[in-house]
Design a protein around this motif. Sequence first.
Motif, PDB file in Angstrom:
ATOM      1  N   GLY A   1       0.812  -1.206   0.000  1.00 40.45           N
ATOM      2  CA  GLY A   1       0.000   0.000   0.000  1.00 40.45           C
ATOM      3  C   GLY A   1       0.845   1.254   0.000  1.00 40.45           C
ATOM      4  O   GLY A   1       2.074   1.209   0.031  1.00 40.45           O
ATOM      5  N   PRO A   2       0.188   2.418   0.007  1.00 35.43           N
ATOM      6  CA  PRO A   2       0.917   3.687  -0.028  1.00 35.43           C
ATOM      7  C   PRO A   2       1.559   4.009   1.313  1.00 35.43           C
ATOM      8  O   PRO A   2       1.315   3.336   2.325  1.00 35.43           O
ATOM      9  N   GLU A   3       2.355   5.058   1.332  1.00 41.92           N
ATOM     10  CA  GLU A   3       3.034   5.452   2.570  1.00 41.92           C
ATOM     11  C   GLU A   3       2.030   5.875   3.635  1.00 41.92           C
ATOM     12  O   GLU A   3       2.185   5.556   4.817  1.00 41.92           O
ATOM     13  N   LEU A   4       0.997   6.617   3.228  1.00 43.16           N
ATOM     14  CA  LEU A   4      -0.036   7.072   4.153  1.00 43.16           C
ATOM     15  C   LEU A   4      -1.346   6.371   3.830  1.00 43.16           C
ATOM     16  O   LEU A   4      -1.687   6.171   2.661  1.00 43.16           O
ATOM     17  N   LEU A   5      -2.089   6.004   4.864  1.00 46.74           N
ATOM     18  CA  LEU A   5      -3.381   5.348   4.677  1.00 46.74           C
ATOM     19  C   LEU A   5      -4.485   6.372   4.873  1.00 46.74           C
ATOM     20  O   LEU A   5      -4.725   6.855   5.984  1.00 46.74           O
ATOM     21  N   THR A   6      -5.146   6.731   3.790  1.00 47.07           N
ATOM     22  CA  THR A   6      -6.248   7.682   3.878  1.00 47.07           C
ATOM     23  C   THR A   6      -7.492   6.970   4.394  1.00 47.07           C
ATOM     24  O   THR A   6      -7.574   5.736   4.419  1.00 47.07           O
ATOM     25  N   VAL A   7      -8.485   7.767   4.780  1.00 47.46           N
ATOM     26  CA  VAL A   7      -9.737   7.183   5.232  1.00 47.46           C
ATOM     27  C   VAL A   7     -10.384   6.372   4.110  1.00 47.46           C
ATOM     28  O   VAL A   7     -11.000   5.329   4.352  1.00 47.46           O
ATOM     29  N   GLU A   8     -10.207   6.794   2.870  1.00 47.79           N
ATOM     30  CA  GLU A   8     -10.748   6.036   1.742  1.00 47.79           C
ATOM     31  C   GLU A   8      -9.987   4.729   1.543  1.00 47.79           C
ATOM     32  O   GLU A   8     -10.602   3.688   1.239  1.00 47.79           O
ATOM     33  N   ASP A   9      -8.649   4.752   1.714  1.00 45.24           N
ATOM     34  CA  ASP A   9      -7.864   3.523   1.634  1.00 45.24           C
ATOM     35  C   ASP A   9      -8.360   2.505   2.663  1.00 45.24           C
ATOM     36  O   ASP A   9      -8.517   1.312   2.364  1.00 45.24           O
ATOM     37  N   LEU A  10      -8.564   2.984   3.884  1.00 39.82           N
ATOM     38  CA  LEU A  10      -9.014   2.101   4.945  1.00 39.82           C
ATOM     39  C   LEU A  10     -10.406   1.546   4.647  1.00 39.82           C
ATOM     40  O   LEU A  10     -10.681   0.359   4.867  1.00 39.82           O
TER      41      LEU A  10
ATOM     42  N   ARG B   1      -9.228  12.215   1.216  1.00 38.72           N
ATOM     43  CA  ARG B   1      -7.768  12.204   1.070  1.00 38.72           C
ATOM     44  C   ARG B   1      -7.037  12.399   2.384  1.00 38.72           C
ATOM     45  O   ARG B   1      -5.813  12.346   2.428  1.00 38.72           O
ATOM     46  N   ILE B   2      -7.767  12.625   3.475  1.00 42.12           N
ATOM     47  CA  ILE B   2      -7.092  12.815   4.757  1.00 42.12           C
ATOM     48  C   ILE B   2      -6.553  11.466   5.233  1.00 42.12           C
ATOM     49  O   ILE B   2      -7.235  10.441   5.160  1.00 42.12           O
ATOM     50  N   ALA B   3      -5.319  11.437   5.694  1.00 38.93           N
ATOM     51  CA  ALA B   3      -4.694  10.194   6.164  1.00 38.93           C
ATOM     52  C   ALA B   3      -4.998   9.992   7.646  1.00 38.93           C
ATOM     53  O   ALA B   3      -4.947  10.928   8.435  1.00 38.93           O
ATOM     54  N   LEU B   4      -5.302   8.774   7.999  1.00 38.60           N
ATOM     55  CA  LEU B   4      -5.539   8.425   9.398  1.00 38.60           C
ATOM     56  C   LEU B   4      -4.369   7.667   9.995  1.00 38.60           C
ATOM     57  O   LEU B   4      -4.461   7.159  11.111  1.00 38.60           O
ATOM     58  N   GLY B   5      -3.271   7.593   9.278  1.00 38.47           N
ATOM     59  CA  GLY B   5      -2.094   6.944   9.835  1.00 38.47           C
ATOM     60  C   GLY B   5      -1.048   6.659   8.777  1.00 38.47           C
ATOM     61  O   GLY B   5      -1.312   6.706   7.577  1.00 38.47           O
ATOM     62  N   ILE B   6       0.151   6.385   9.248  1.00 36.04           N
ATOM     63  CA  ILE B   6       1.241   5.951   8.383  1.00 36.04           C
ATOM     64  C   ILE B   6       1.113   4.441   8.178  1.00 36.04           C
ATOM     65  O   ILE B   6       0.817   3.702   9.116  1.00 36.04           O
ATOM     66  N   ASN B   7       1.300   4.008   6.970  1.00 38.40           N
ATOM     67  CA  ASN B   7       1.232   2.586   6.650  1.00 38.40           C
ATOM     68  C   ASN B   7       2.463   1.888   7.228  1.00 38.40           C
ATOM     69  O   ASN B   7       3.573   2.026   6.730  1.00 38.40           O
ATOM     70  N   ARG B   8       2.259   1.139   8.294  1.00 36.60           N
ATOM     71  CA  ARG B   8       3.402   0.512   8.965  1.00 36.60           C
ATOM     72  C   ARG B   8       4.067  -0.546   8.099  1.00 36.60           C
ATOM     73  O   ARG B   8       5.268  -0.794   8.238  1.00 36.60           O
TER      74      ARG B   8
END
Length: 445
Positions: free
Chosen positions: A202-211, A237-244
């Motif tokens: 996945g991407p570096e940041l996990l957006t609310v849509e990604d989740l 597009r707001i990120a709720l966390g860094i993709n660990r």
Amino acid sequence: MRLPDRHRSRLVLIGAGRYTDPALPDLPAVHRTLTDLAALLTDPYFGLVPSAHCTLLLDDGDLRTVGGRLRSAVAEAEDLLLVYYAGHGLVGGRRHELYLALPDSEWAAPEFNSLEYDKLRDAVLDSPAETKVVVLDCCFSGRAVGDALGAEDERISQLDVAGSYVMTSAQRDQVALALPGEDHTAFSGRLIRLLREGVVGGPELLTVEDLYQRLRSVMASEGLPRPLNRGSGTAHRIALGINRAFAATAGPELRNRQIAAVDRGKDGDWTGAAEELRKILDEQTRVLGPEHADTLRTRQSYAHSLGGAGTPVEAAGLLRRLLADQVRLLGPDHEDTLRTRQFLAVNLGEAGHREEAVGMLRILLADRSRVLGVEHPHTLRTRHMLARNLAPAGEREEALALLRQLVAERERVLGADHPHTARARDDLLGMEGTADGQGPQSGQE
């Protein structure tokens, strides 16, 4: 795609796991769900906000208290406002409005002792926050999905918050909120797993849509109710966390770039090395966290490269701050901590503070001899740096004695042709042939 501003954002996590009404079964998983989710969202490195900016309302049955604390967070949020609820979802009134159950809520008459979603939605709408996210993990009874709300888009429309993003577990009649043997509710447990483990590839940041997309896929594959969503503007597009998981794969790549940049400096291009290390440091701080071992090591290399590029005063300032962090995180005898002490002394010497550099190197030599042994290559390097600083400080005889001993030990330990042996031999010959006794400058090794 971006992470919210930690200091201008607010989170409100509301949950009810215990109920006084026998018609509402207790939900033991809600407590663990809320506390674990709060820990993830306030993590110093991967989270969204400091713990002081996260309001946790767990099994609070006073509707006035819940409303008051919700309004406070809503008013304070400037960038992101995230409101999350886990518990029983109830439907009441002639219009089948949605109510979020609190411990003293009544199944048959939620209108007077539950949090009405319309009121929560109005409070969120009144917030000055640029982005508003609402996540609901609650059951709907059969009345919530009756004829008037038959389609998924119609059901979610009752939860809509303009200019924001709403996600709901959308569980239907007779669907359990928590599965047997799981610590968390079904929907939030999988959300927690995504935040805790990340998404491989996945991407570096996990957006609310990604989740949302990932949750929809995972829950469908497990035969669980699929979540619903509705968004507007750029809220998705707001990120709720860094993709660990991204951090796990990015770490080795950044480490290899750091090693290459250090080698670039050793080859003489200290300015280029400093520029590259600054970029790597920014990425590691963002992806791995400021206290990750790799991030600390790049801080060390970056500072030292600045000294090599001709700004030892700036380098020494950065190294002093790094040393304090390393002593706290790694301990005083860790090799990285000891190396920072040497780099700091070298740059102080380059900046003209010879006496301070000599004093630091004397103590470091004793510590490295104790920790590593008197003939360890790092201990021998400290002895070399001490000799190179002693000569400009006016201690020519001691410097000569150290260099003679160093040459002999390096020939025995490293070999006569090793670059460090050759450099010590050159420094000795240069000092013996220097009339003013100043000898070589401290330099970088």
